[in-house]
Design a protein around this motif. Sequence first.
Motif, mmCIF file in Angstrom:
data_model
loop_
_atom_site.group_PDB
_atom_site.id
_atom_site.type_symbol
_atom_site.label_atom_id
_atom_site.label_comp_id
_atom_site.label_asym_id
_atom_site.label_seq_id
_atom_site.Cartn_x
_atom_site.Cartn_y
_atom_site.Cartn_z
ATOM 1 N N ILE A 101 0.853 -1.183 0.000
ATOM 2 C CA ILE A 101 0.000 0.000 0.000
ATOM 3 C C ILE A 101 0.896 1.243 0.000
ATOM 4 N N PRO A 102 0.601 2.261 -0.808
ATOM 5 C CA PRO A 102 1.519 3.399 -0.951
ATOM 6 C C PRO A 102 1.394 4.428 0.167
ATOM 7 N N VAL A 103 1.780 4.021 1.374
ATOM 8 C CA VAL A 103 1.821 4.957 2.506
ATOM 9 C C VAL A 103 3.089 4.691 3.316
ATOM 10 N N SER A 104 4.186 4.365 2.617
ATOM 11 C CA SER A 104 5.366 3.852 3.306
ATOM 12 C C SER A 104 6.532 4.830 3.377
ATOM 13 N N ASN A 105 6.487 5.943 2.642
ATOM 14 C CA ASN A 105 7.599 6.895 2.692
ATOM 15 C C ASN A 105 7.058 8.313 2.632
ATOM 16 N N LEU A 106 7.960 9.297 2.750
ATOM 17 C CA LEU A 106 7.516 10.688 2.830
ATOM 18 C C LEU A 106 6.792 11.137 1.566
ATOM 19 N N TYR A 107 7.258 10.687 0.416
ATOM 20 C CA TYR A 107 6.587 11.056 -0.834
ATOM 21 C C TYR A 107 5.129 10.608 -0.809
ATOM 22 N N GLU A 108 4.916 9.368 -0.455
ATOM 23 C CA GLU A 108 3.555 8.811 -0.480
ATOM 24 C C GLU A 108 2.673 9.426 0.591
ATOM 25 N N VAL A 109 3.213 9.649 1.780
ATOM 26 C CA VAL A 109 2.353 10.199 2.834
ATOM 27 C C VAL A 109 2.073 11.683 2.622
ATOM 28 N N PHE A 110 2.945 12.397 1.915
ATOM 29 C CA PHE A 110 2.622 13.786 1.584
ATOM 30 C C PHE A 110 1.478 13.838 0.576
ATOM 31 N N VAL A 111 1.457 12.909 -0.371
ATOM 32 C CA VAL A 111 0.302 12.822 -1.275
ATOM 33 C C VAL A 111 -0.951 12.500 -0.472
ATOM 34 N N LEU A 112 -0.836 11.562 0.461
ATOM 35 C CA LEU A 112 -1.971 11.219 1.317
ATOM 36 C C LEU A 112 -2.431 12.421 2.125
ATOM 37 N N PHE A 113 -1.491 13.200 2.651
ATOM 38 C CA PHE A 113 -1.836 14.399 3.415
ATOM 39 C C PHE A 113 -2.625 15.387 2.555
ATOM 40 N N CYS A 114 -2.161 15.609 1.327
ATOM 41 C CA CYS A 114 -2.869 16.529 0.424
ATOM 42 C C CYS A 114 -4.305 16.057 0.190
ATOM 43 N N LEU A 115 -4.460 14.761 -0.056
ATOM 44 C CA LEU A 115 -5.789 14.216 -0.327
ATOM 45 C C LEU A 115 -6.708 14.364 0.876
ATOM 46 N N ILE A 116 -6.244 13.943 2.032
ATOM 47 C CA ILE A 116 -7.097 13.978 3.219
ATOM 48 C C ILE A 116 -7.455 15.408 3.587
ATOM 49 N N THR A 117 -6.487 16.310 3.552
ATOM 50 C CA THR A 117 -6.758 17.708 3.900
ATOM 51 C C THR A 117 -7.756 18.325 2.934
ATOM 52 N N ALA A 118 -7.565 18.099 1.635
ATOM 53 C CA ALA A 118 -8.477 18.663 0.631
ATOM 54 C C ALA A 118 -9.882 18.093 0.773
ATOM 55 N N LEU A 119 -9.994 16.791 0.979
ATOM 56 C CA LEU A 119 -11.312 16.170 1.082
ATOM 57 C C LEU A 119 -12.046 16.616 2.343
ATOM 58 N N MET A 120 -11.329 16.683 3.465
ATOM 59 C CA MET A 120 -11.972 17.180 4.681
ATOM 60 C C MET A 120 -12.427 18.621 4.507
ATOM 61 N N TYR A 121 -11.581 19.425 3.856
ATOM 62 C CA TYR A 121 -11.988 20.806 3.600
ATOM 63 C C TYR A 121 -13.236 20.870 2.725
ATOM 64 N N LEU A 122 -13.275 20.078 1.661
ATOM 65 C CA LEU A 122 -14.432 20.111 0.765
ATOM 66 C C LEU A 122 -15.716 19.743 1.508
ATOM 67 N N TYR A 123 -15.614 18.821 2.463
ATOM 68 C CA TYR A 123 -16.796 18.501 3.268
ATOM 69 C C TYR A 123 -17.240 19.722 4.071
ATOM 70 N N TYR A 124 -16.308 20.374 4.763
ATOM 71 C CA TYR A 124 -16.670 21.535 5.581
ATOM 72 C C TYR A 124 -17.133 22.707 4.713
ATOM 73 N N GLU A 125 -16.547 22.835 3.530
ATOM 74 C CA GLU A 125 -16.976 23.901 2.613
ATOM 75 C C GLU A 125 -18.454 23.764 2.285
ATOM 76 N N ALA A 126 -18.869 22.530 1.951
ATOM 77 C CA ALA A 126 -20.275 22.305 1.627
ATOM 78 C C ALA A 126 -21.163 22.373 2.872
#
Length: 382
Positions: A171-196
Motif C-alpha cells: 500500500i503506498p503509505v510507506s515513505n515521505l513522498y507517499e504520505v505527503f500525497v496522502l496528506f494533500c488528499l485527506i486535507t483537501a477532502l476534509m476541507y471540501l466537506y466543511y466547505e459544503a
Amino acid sequence: MELASTTFDPKPPFYRQLRLTDWLYALLVLSAAVFTFYRYGSYLDGYEAGILAGSAIGLIGLGWFWKAWRWYFPLSGLVALAAIGLYQGDLGRAQTAFGLKYLLSSQSSIMWMCTLFFLATLLYWMALLQRSELLGRIAAGLTWSASVAGLAGMFTRWYESYLIGPDIGHIPVSNLYEVFVLFCLITALMYLYYEARFAARQMGAFVLLVVSAAVGFILWYTFDRQAHEIQPLIPALQSWWMKIHVPANFIGYGAFAIAAMLGVAELMVMRGWLASRLPPAEVLDEVMYKAIAVGFLFFTIATILGAMWAADAWGGYWSWDPKETWALIVWLNYAAWLHIRLVKGWRGAPLAWWAVGGLFVTSFAFLGVNMFLSGLHSYGTL
C-alpha cells in the motif's frame, strides 16, 4: 383555558432515510470487496481480510454520511482501472503508452494533482478578493479534480508496485513522498466537506495554502531526490499495521492543518482584515473546533494502533522513542485545547492562536523528528 396540542413528528429510523442510490452505492462497494477477496483472498491473512471487510463497511458508511463520496470514490477507482488496463501487465508501458506517460500512470496522475491544487489555490484567492462566486465554484471543481487525480494515482501506484514484483507490492503509505500525497488528499477532502457543510467557500483560500505547501514539498522531493520511485519496504514496515495506522494518523494531521489555517483566517477577521470577504469569526471558530475534534479522535486511534504495532514489532508498547514522545506531545496539546474549549468555554483569539501554534508542534512531530532526531523511526528521514 385550552392548551394548543403540539404534534411532534418522530424522526424516521436511519435506514428509512436511505434512498435507492445509497443502496446501489453500498452494493457497488460490497461487490468490489467480494471480488477482491475472491481474486486475492489466498494472499490475505486473517488480519488483512479483516481490514478489507472493515474498509468496505467504512466506505459504505462514509458514502451514506457524505453524499459526494458516492461519486468521488467510484470515479477515482474507474480512473485507476483505466490506467491498470493500459498497463496490460507490463510496467514498461508507462514510458511508451501515451495515456500512461502523460495522464494515468501514478506519477502523471500525482503531477496533475499538484498542478490542479496550485490552480485551485490561486482561484480561491481570486474568488475571495474579487468576491466572485463563479471563480469560487471553479476553484472547488479544481480541488475535486485534483483529489480524483491524487486518489487514482495512489491506487495505480499500489498496482505498479506489484508489477515490479509480488514481494515488492505494498500500500503506498510507506515513505515521505507517499504520505505527503496522502496528506494533500485527506486535507483537501476534509476541507471540501466543511466547505459544503457550512456554505463557506471563502475558507478555501486559506486551507489550500497548506495543501500547496505540501505540493511544493512533493515536487522538490520528486525532482531533487527522485523519491517517486517505488522502493521495497524495509522490514520494520512489512506489517499489516501500516495499512491502518498511517491513514488514521494523517486524518489527524490533515484536520489539525485545516484548523490552523482557519485559525489564521479567524485572527484576520477579528483584526478587521478581509472581514467583509471571509465568513464570520464565529463560523470559522466552529469549523476549527470540529476539525480539531475529528483530528483528535483519529490521532488517538492512530496512537493506540502505533503502540500495538510497536508491541508486535519491537516487543513493547512504548519506548519513549522521539517519534512516540512527540506524538504524545501533539496528543496532549489538542487534548488540552479541547478541554479548555469544552470545559472552560474559551472561544476566539486565544484558541485560534493555539491552533496555529499546534500546527508547528504537529509539523515537528511529523518532519522535524525525522530530520533532527534519531530513534526507532529513523527510517522516515529525508
